[in-house]
Design a protein around this motif. Structure first.
Motif, short mmCIF file in Angstrom:
data_model
loop_
_atom_site.label_atom_id
_atom_site.label_comp_id
_atom_site.label_asym_id
_atom_site.label_seq_id
_atom_site.Cartn_x
_atom_site.Cartn_y
_atom_site.Cartn_z
N LEU A 200 0.86 -1.12 0.11
CA LEU A 200 -0.16 -0.08 -0.04
C LEU A 200 0.73 1.17 -0.02
CD1 LEU A 200 -2.81 -0.89 2.66
CD2 LEU A 200 -3.11 -0.83 0.20
N HIS A 201 1.99 1.33 0.82
CA HIS A 201 2.67 2.59 0.78
C HIS A 201 3.66 2.79 -0.45
CE1 HIS A 201 2.14 4.12 4.92
NE2 HIS A 201 1.50 2.83 5.32
N LEU A 202 3.86 1.47 -1.23
CA LEU A 202 4.77 1.38 -2.14
C LEU A 202 4.06 2.09 -3.45
CD1 LEU A 202 7.61 0.38 -3.18
CD2 LEU A 202 6.37 -1.52 -3.86
N ASP A 203 2.53 1.80 -3.49
CA ASP A 203 2.02 2.23 -4.60
C ASP A 203 0.57 2.75 -4.07
OD1 ASP A 203 0.98 3.06 -7.03
OD2 ASP A 203 0.94 0.85 -7.96
N PRO A 204 0.41 3.63 -3.37
CA PRO A 204 -1.09 4.12 -2.88
C PRO A 204 -1.99 4.63 -3.92
CG PRO A 204 0.61 5.90 -2.48
CD PRO A 204 1.22 4.82 -2.97
N ALA A 205 -1.62 4.85 -5.03
CA ALA A 205 -2.60 5.25 -6.09
C ALA A 205 -3.10 4.29 -7.14
CB ALA A 205 -1.79 6.30 -7.11
N ARG A 206 -2.62 2.90 -6.62
CA ARG A 206 -3.01 1.74 -7.54
C ARG A 206 -4.59 1.88 -7.10
NH1 ARG A 206 -0.75 -2.82 -9.87
NH2 ARG A 206 -1.98 -4.62 -9.53
N ARG A 244 -3.82 7.91 1.48
CA ARG A 244 -3.80 8.71 0.32
C ARG A 244 -4.13 10.31 0.69
NH1 ARG A 244 -7.83 5.10 -3.31
NH2 ARG A 244 -6.00 3.81 -4.25
N LEU A 245 -5.12 10.58 1.82
CA LEU A 245 -5.19 11.70 2.13
C LEU A 245 -4.01 12.40 2.90
CD1 LEU A 245 -8.98 11.63 3.43
CD2 LEU A 245 -8.13 12.71 1.68
N ASP A 246 -3.27 11.84 3.64
CA ASP A 246 -2.16 12.10 4.09
C ASP A 246 -1.16 12.61 3.16
OD1 ASP A 246 -3.00 11.94 6.77
OD2 ASP A 246 -2.10 9.77 7.09
N LEU A 247 -0.81 11.64 1.95
CA LEU A 247 -0.16 11.99 1.02
C LEU A 247 -0.42 13.43 0.38
CD1 LEU A 247 0.67 8.60 -0.48
CD2 LEU A 247 2.26 9.91 0.76
N ALA A 248 -1.87 13.62 0.23
CA ALA A 248 -2.41 14.53 -0.65
C ALA A 248 -2.03 15.87 0.19
CB ALA A 248 -3.93 14.65 -0.81
N ALA A 249 -2.05 15.99 1.42
CA ALA A 249 -1.98 17.04 2.43
C ALA A 249 -0.35 17.34 2.39
CB ALA A 249 -2.35 16.70 3.92
N GLN A 250 0.32 16.38 2.44
CA GLN A 250 1.78 16.75 2.13
C GLN A 250 2.33 17.40 0.95
OE1 GLN A 250 4.31 13.11 2.99
NE2 GLN A 250 5.70 13.93 1.45
N HIS A 251 1.60 16.82 -0.14
CA HIS A 251 1.91 17.75 -1.49
C HIS A 251 1.41 19.28 -1.34
CE1 HIS A 251 3.94 14.57 -3.59
NE2 HIS A 251 3.09 13.50 -3.18
N LEU A 252 0.26 19.23 -0.70
CA LEU A 252 -0.41 20.72 -0.86
C LEU A 252 0.52 21.49 -0.02
CD1 LEU A 252 -4.17 19.53 -0.28
CD2 LEU A 252 -3.46 20.72 -1.98
#
Length: 295
Positions: A200-206, A244-252
């Protein structure tokens, strides 16, 4: 995990003494280099001996005392009253001496903060446990030395040592035979769940499904879903949504991509899908979050 380790105080204290440390968005740790003291939190009391380490992963408020009868002073007042002398703050008294090195592990992003919250509230590594962890013992000795050193690069050295210290504490937790509370740490102790988390962490967008994850780790869909819920405390797809939401927040916060690009990279089918899920989780839209965190 992206963490920033640091030392915020080295103390030499003579009894009686007591300090009240407020809660904060970080994990506190205390190394008793010499002497002894008592740690008190809302969840219990721990008696700390020389050479022992305690970590408070939830950043909760707590007391450090020379004894249960000692009066307590807020940390900010102690810092104001006792300025640094050679890298150490000294509190005079008539009783036995104690030397502490106090620091913190600060999370840099939403995912890192969530992972810290998934660890045990208080981890007390006593002398017997540390005797079986020579690498950790070596780091603690180095930390005690560098925390009060005036040598060039001492601040950089302590920061790097604290980051390595975090890795060693996690390793100690993974090797612990006591049952862990539900969370990612308990998941990592189960090899099949550890592999699922890795995927999951390797490819969360899958476009993951519970069935595909179960197949990847050699389990039936039903058994995998039940074990994931039991050990990690939430269903697999709920964990993936949080990731996914954590990653989105990080990119934002850190990146310059458009919100549409971030939505795609995080695995959302559309920007509107990210907007709805993000608002449910953080109480604001991605654009509002970006403005609030990049000022």
């Amino acid at each position: 995990m992206r963490l920033k380790g640091s030392i915020y105080a080295a103390w030499e204290l003579r009894a009686p003494w007591g300090m009240d440390l407020p809660e904060g968005p970080f994990a506190s740790f205390h190394l008793v280099e010499r002497g002894r003291c008592t740690l008190r939190t809302s969840h219990g009391v721990h008696h700390l001996e020389a050479g022992e380490l305690v970590v408070l992963f939830e950043g909760q408020a707590h007391l450090l005392l020379s004894s249960s009868q000692a009066s307590v002073v807020p940390l900010a007042q102690l810092v104001e009253r006792h300025p640094l002398e050679g890298g150490v703050r000294r509190v005079e008294g008539a009783g036995d001496p104690t030397r502490l090195v106090c620091g913190k592990f600060a999370a840099e992003g939403e995912q890192d903060a969530r992972m810290l919250r998934g660890l045990p509230r208080v981890v007390h590594l006593g002398q017997r446990k540390l005797a079986s962890l020579p690498a950790l013992r070596t780091l603690l000795d180095a930390l005690a030395h560098e925390a009060t050193s005036s040598a060039p690069g001492a601040a950089t050295a302590t920061a790097r040592i604290t980051e390595a210290l975090f890795v060693q504490v996690l390793r100690a937790l993974l090797l612990d035979t006591e049952e862990a509370p539900p969370g990612w740490l308990a998941g990592l102790r189960e090899p099949r769940l550890a592999e699922a988390l890795h995927q999951l962490h390797l490819d969360p967008a899958r476009h993951w499904s519970v069935g595909e994850l179960a197949t990847r780790v050699g389990m039936s869909r039903t058994r995998f879903a039940l074990l994931f819920q039991e050990r990690i405390g939430q269903p697999p797809m709920a964990y993936l949504m949080s990731l996914r939401l954590d990653l989105a927040a990080q990119h934002l916060r850190d990146g310059e991509e458009s919100i549409g690009e971030i939505a795609h990279a995080a695995g959302f089918a559309s920007q509107s899908g990210l907007n709805r899920a993000f608002h449910r989780r953080f109480g604001q839209t991605p654009s509002a979050f970006r403005k609030a965190t990049t000022r």
